[in-house]
Motif scaffolding. Sequence first.
Motif, PDB file in Angstrom:
ATOM      1  N   LEU A   1       0.831  -1.125   0.001  1.00  8.62           N
ATOM      2  CA  LEU A   1       0.008  -0.189  -0.054  1.00  8.62           C
ATOM      3  C   LEU A   1       1.055   1.196  -0.153  1.00  8.62           C
ATOM      4  N   THR A   2       1.873   1.326   1.119  1.00  7.98           N
ATOM      5  CA  THR A   2       2.599   2.188   0.987  1.00  7.98           C
ATOM      6  C   THR A   2       3.549   2.673  -0.358  1.00  7.98           C
ATOM      7  N   HIS A   3       4.000   1.518  -0.919  1.00  8.91           N
ATOM      8  CA  HIS A   3       4.708   1.758  -2.261  1.00  8.91           C
ATOM      9  C   HIS A   3       3.986   2.356  -3.239  1.00  8.91           C
ATOM     10  N   LEU A   4       2.526   1.701  -3.269  1.00  6.97           N
ATOM     11  CA  LEU A   4       1.612   2.225  -4.233  1.00  6.97           C
ATOM     12  C   LEU A   4       1.490   3.679  -4.176  1.00  6.97           C
ATOM     13  N   PHE A   5       0.964   4.333  -2.977  1.00 13.79           N
ATOM     14  CA  PHE A   5       0.959   5.613  -2.767  1.00 13.79           C
ATOM     15  C   PHE A   5       2.277   6.618  -2.961  1.00 13.79           C
ATOM     16  N   PHE A   6       3.370   5.915  -3.125  1.00 16.17           N
ATOM     17  CA  PHE A   6       4.439   6.712  -3.244  1.00 16.17           C
ATOM     18  C   PHE A   6       4.587   6.804  -4.873  1.00 16.17           C
ATOM     19  N   GLN A   7       4.338   5.528  -5.367  1.00 15.50           N
ATOM     20  CA  GLN A   7       4.413   5.557  -6.990  1.00 15.50           C
ATOM     21  C   GLN A   7       3.307   6.481  -7.458  1.00 15.50           C
ATOM     22  N   ASN A   8       2.289   6.745  -6.773  1.00 17.71           N
ATOM     23  CA  ASN A   8       1.346   7.499  -7.498  1.00 17.71           C
ATOM     24  C   ASN A   8       1.635   8.821  -7.138  1.00 17.71           C
ATOM     25  N   LYS A   9       2.687   9.150  -6.566  1.00 14.09           N
ATOM     26  CA  LYS A   9       2.813  10.557  -5.938  1.00 14.09           C
ATOM     27  C   LYS A   9       1.874  11.186  -5.248  1.00 14.09           C
ATOM     28  N   LEU A  10       1.431  10.389  -4.274  1.00 12.91           N
ATOM     29  CA  LEU A  10       0.043  10.764  -3.345  1.00 12.91           C
ATOM     30  C   LEU A  10       0.490  11.533  -1.968  1.00 12.91           C
ATOM     31  N   THR A  11       0.096  12.386  -1.517  1.00 14.47           N
ATOM     32  CA  THR A  11       0.645  12.918  -0.103  1.00 14.47           C
ATOM     33  C   THR A  11       0.365  11.991   0.981  1.00 14.47           C
ATOM     34  N   PHE A  12       1.179  11.671   1.627  1.00 11.18           N
ATOM     35  CA  PHE A  12       0.965  10.643   2.912  1.00 11.18           C
ATOM     36  C   PHE A  12       1.886  10.777   3.989  1.00 11.18           C
ATOM     37  N   ASP A  13       1.537  10.278   5.105  1.00  9.25           N
ATOM     38  CA  ASP A  13       2.289  10.194   6.352  1.00  9.25           C
ATOM     39  C   ASP A  13       2.000   8.695   6.690  1.00  9.25           C
ATOM     40  N   ILE A  14       2.707   7.994   7.972  1.00 12.75           N
ATOM     41  CA  ILE A  14       2.623   6.636   8.124  1.00 12.75           C
ATOM     42  C   ILE A  14       2.304   6.741   9.636  1.00 12.75           C
ATOM     43  N   ALA A  15       1.437   5.729  10.120  1.00 13.29           N
ATOM     44  CA  ALA A  15       1.110   5.656  11.560  1.00 13.29           C
ATOM     45  C   ALA A  15       1.512   4.046  11.727  1.00 13.29           C
ATOM     46  N   HIS A  16       1.795   3.780  12.819  1.00 12.94           N
ATOM     47  CA  HIS A  16       2.270   2.429  13.174  1.00 12.94           C
ATOM     48  C   HIS A  16       2.151   1.991  14.668  1.00 12.94           C
ATOM     49  N   CYS A  17       1.399   1.161  15.099  1.00 14.47           N
ATOM     50  CA  CYS A  17       1.186   0.515  16.396  1.00 14.47           C
ATOM     51  C   CYS A  17       2.204  -0.624  16.706  1.00 14.47           C
ATOM     52  N   ASN A  18       2.824  -0.336  17.644  1.00 19.98           N
ATOM     53  CA  ASN A  18       3.668  -1.641  18.414  1.00 19.98           C
ATOM     54  C   ASN A  18       2.864  -2.181  19.590  1.00 19.98           C
ATOM     55  N   PHE A  19       2.429  -3.242  19.423  1.00 22.69           N
ATOM     56  CA  PHE A  19       1.227  -3.807  20.457  1.00 22.69           C
ATOM     57  C   PHE A  19       2.315  -4.673  21.616  1.00 22.69           C
ATOM     58  N   HIS A  20       3.526  -4.905  21.041  1.00 22.28           N
ATOM     59  CA  HIS A  20       4.360  -5.696  21.896  1.00 22.28           C
ATOM     60  C   HIS A  20       3.906  -7.064  22.423  1.00 22.28           C
ATOM     61  N   LEU A  21       3.243  -7.680  21.301  1.00 21.22           N
ATOM     62  CA  LEU A  21       2.555  -9.006  21.621  1.00 21.22           C
ATOM     63  C   LEU A  21       3.703 -10.058  20.977  1.00 21.22           C
ATOM     64  N   ARG A  22       4.895  -9.713  20.450  1.00 24.68           N
ATOM     65  CA  ARG A  22       5.522 -10.892  19.637  1.00 24.68           C
ATOM     66  C   ARG A  22       7.102 -10.606  20.163  1.00 24.68           C
ATOM     67  N   GLY A  23       7.144  -9.988  21.151  1.00 26.92           N
ATOM     68  CA  GLY A  23       8.659  -9.677  21.627  1.00 26.92           C
ATOM     69  C   GLY A  23       9.399  -8.936  20.821  1.00 26.92           C
ATOM     70  N   GLU A  24      10.506  -9.259  20.563  1.00 25.26           N
ATOM     71  CA  GLU A  24      11.635  -8.932  19.583  1.00 25.26           C
ATOM     72  C   GLU A  24      11.057  -8.553  17.986  1.00 25.26           C
ATOM     73  N   ASP A  25      10.400  -9.324  17.694  1.00 28.65           N
ATOM     74  CA  ASP A  25       9.706  -9.284  16.436  1.00 28.65           C
ATOM     75  C   ASP A  25       8.764  -8.016  16.331  1.00 28.65           C
ATOM     76  N   SER A  26       7.915  -7.664  17.091  1.00 31.35           N
ATOM     77  CA  SER A  26       7.035  -6.433  17.241  1.00 31.35           C
ATOM     78  C   SER A  26       8.313  -5.239  17.048  1.00 31.35           C
ATOM     79  N   ASN A  27       9.299  -5.102  17.786  1.00 28.79           N
ATOM     80  CA  ASN A  27      10.440  -4.227  17.425  1.00 28.79           C
ATOM     81  C   ASN A  27      10.921  -4.182  16.164  1.00 28.79           C
TER      82      ASN A  27
END
Length: 225
Positions: free
Chosen positions: A24-50
Amino acid sequence: KLVPKPEKANFLLAVSGGIDSCALTHLFFQNKLTFDIAHCNFHLRGEDSNLDCSLVSAMGEKYNVIVFIKEFDTLTLANNSEKSVEMIARELRYDWFAEIGKDYDYIVTAHQANDNAETMLLNLTRGTGLKGMCGIPPVNGKVIRPLLPFSSVEIRNYVTTHQIEYRIDASNLSEEYQRNKMRLVVIPKLQEINPGFINTASNDAAIFKKQYDFYLHYINRYKKK
């Protein structure tokens, strides 16, 4: 219709670091759309979450966009609630998106056609009625889901073609969760009967939505009367 139009809008993308949200992010970048990103770290999978969090942070530098990161002590909240971990995480995610999304025209999630089929089947087993069979709405207020018409196979092909980096969530391979059981066990069986089941489910959801809207319209007219 989207108002304002995409080329003039400001989008907040919900990015987990998985294959769908990275596509999704790559598609928005390729199509020159204006965007920012939001990410949730739920700390449910240890180091994998990080590590997921680190990948998404690096995407901010790669695409030259702002990355908002929110960390949650999800297990503690779930232990103090009667709700499932999945439901708690969902509520935390959407509440936070709504909070930081106030300065954006749209909040974008990476749900795709397979997610829609899984949701419909889960709703069928839970007895949610016609409304539940409408699946995941492509537009729900400010939240939009532009990948809904595309299957996981199509998205995987896109990611492979463009060599997009993403993270694999090992918990998606566990049949402990109901949604995973639908993905790993039930849907493959249905595809043995109908190889085009994912596309069929999407078409069915569209039909059910039209029927639901039709019923709702006339029910509301009758109630007013």
